[in-house]
Each structure stands twice: as structure tokens, then as C-alpha cells.
Design a protein around this motif. Sequence first.
Motif, PDB file in Angstrom:
ATOM      1  N   ASP A   1      36.010  14.494  39.163  1.00 34.66           N
ATOM      2  CA  ASP A   1      36.777  13.368  38.606  1.00 34.66           C
ATOM      3  C   ASP A   1      37.893  12.900  39.541  1.00 34.66           C
TER       4      ASP A   1
ATOM      5  N   ARG B   1      44.431  11.361  41.546  1.00 30.84           N
ATOM      6  CA  ARG B   1      44.340  12.330  40.467  1.00 30.84           C
ATOM      7  C   ARG B   1      42.955  12.948  40.506  1.00 30.84           C
TER       8      ARG B   1
ATOM      9  N   LYS C   1      40.461  16.527  39.044  1.00 26.70           N
ATOM     10  CA  LYS C   1      40.337  17.656  38.124  1.00 26.70           C
ATOM     11  C   LYS C   1      39.807  18.831  38.932  1.00 26.70           C
TER      12      LYS C   1
ATOM     13  N   THR D   1      39.056  22.894  38.564  1.00 26.19           N
ATOM     14  CA  THR D   1      38.933  23.982  37.599  1.00 26.19           C
ATOM     15  C   THR D   1      38.396  25.231  38.283  1.00 26.19           C
TER      16      THR D   1
ATOM     17  N   ARG E   1      44.396  21.009  31.291  1.00 24.36           N
ATOM     18  CA  ARG E   1      42.958  20.864  31.478  1.00 24.36           C
ATOM     19  C   ARG E   1      42.541  20.828  32.946  1.00 24.36           C
TER      20      ARG E   1
ATOM     21  N   TRP F   1      44.130  19.156  35.582  1.00 22.58           N
ATOM     22  CA  TRP F   1      44.410  17.928  36.305  1.00 22.58           C
ATOM     23  C   TRP F   1      45.493  18.176  37.355  1.00 22.58           C
ATOM     24  N   TRP F   2      45.292  17.595  38.540  1.00 21.34           N
ATOM     25  CA  TRP F   2      46.248  17.672  39.643  1.00 21.34           C
ATOM     26  C   TRP F   2      46.499  16.261  40.146  1.00 21.34           C
ATOM     27  N   ILE F   3      47.720  15.989  40.575  1.00 26.67           N
ATOM     28  CA  ILE F   3      48.099  14.642  41.011  1.00 26.67           C
ATOM     29  C   ILE F   3      48.873  14.742  42.327  1.00 26.67           C
TER      30      ILE F   3
END
Length: 187
Positions: free
Chosen positions: A100, A115, A117, A119, A150, A152-154
Motif C-alpha cells: 500500500d 505513506r 504499510k 507489517t 495497523r 502504517w508508516w509516513i
Amino acid sequence: MEKIPLKTPSCALLKGFHPLTGLLRKLYTLIQNWIATQPKPALTATIIPSRIRFKDAVDYAKKVYHDEALLSAYQKLAAPGVHLFRLAISDALCGPHISDLFHLVRKGEDSLTIRIKATDNVAVAKVLFRFVGADGHLLEEGMGHGFGDRGWWIYTTRHSIDDLPDSLVTITAFDISGNKAIICKYF
């Protein structure tokens, strides 16, 4: 008619005098001899690397117990009833996953916000963003910031979008054990 109680030959069985005991011993010996004569399975090209990876994961899990920082990190993440040794092996065997990918340009701002995702089966420790220009020079590099629960990294660039033409962004996600996932995209 009178019932005759069945007597178990417990003393005779323990001393080896019961006829079934001798038969069981012979059967056990026959099975062991048969197993010894069977050829051992050959190590294939896929089994050897898997064994090496698992051995490295076990070595890493042993290292976790001797390093206070790693031990406390896994203790914070472990669910109740999960053994830390198994958690460390699982983390060493399974790397992170990046998905994503979004890039956002806000009105009135020159910076670029990305941004993603990221995991992992345990936790993602850090995410590194690198921007390389068309000529191969490093334009910008920085660590992303996690937000939400969840994965998410920015990251927001320090340079304007005009300074990053035809640049290649490389996003690398690391987990606690050092495994990494890399994704590259041209902007």
C-alpha cells in the motif's frame, strides 16, 4: 457359575518370564534392526538452506537471551503464554512485508508525503526512505514515523517536489531481528 478373577502376571511381566514379554522384546529388536538397515533420506538442494536458516534463527534466539535490549523488546511484544525463544525464532525466520504505497502532495506545500504499510509477524522496528537522483547521487534519506496500530508508516520530504525529479525512492523496512523488505519506485 462362579466367576474366576483374572490375575495379571505383574511380577512375572516385570521379571521377563511372561511369554508376551519375550515376544515384545523380539519384535522391538526386529523393528530396530529394520530401521537401522533403511537408507537415510538424501539432503536435497532445498533442505540444506532451510536447515541453515533454522540454525541461524535458533542462534539468534539464543543471542536474544544474552542481550538485555533485545530481551526487553521481545518481552514488550510477547502475548501472554508465548515463549520468548519461539517468538525470536519466528521473527528471525519471517521478514517484514511492505504494501500500500501512497504518495501525497498537499496543496500549498512543496514537500512530498509518502505513506506505506509495513507489517511483520512480530513488529517492524524501523522504515528507511532513500531518494536517489537520476544521476545516482543521494538526494535525501530519512527514517519514517509509525502511526496508528495497523502498521502504517509516513515520511515527509525535506526537499521540494521540484528538487526530486525522476528520482528513485527506495523504502526498506526492518524488523527487530534485522530482516528487511525493500520496495523501489520512480517518482
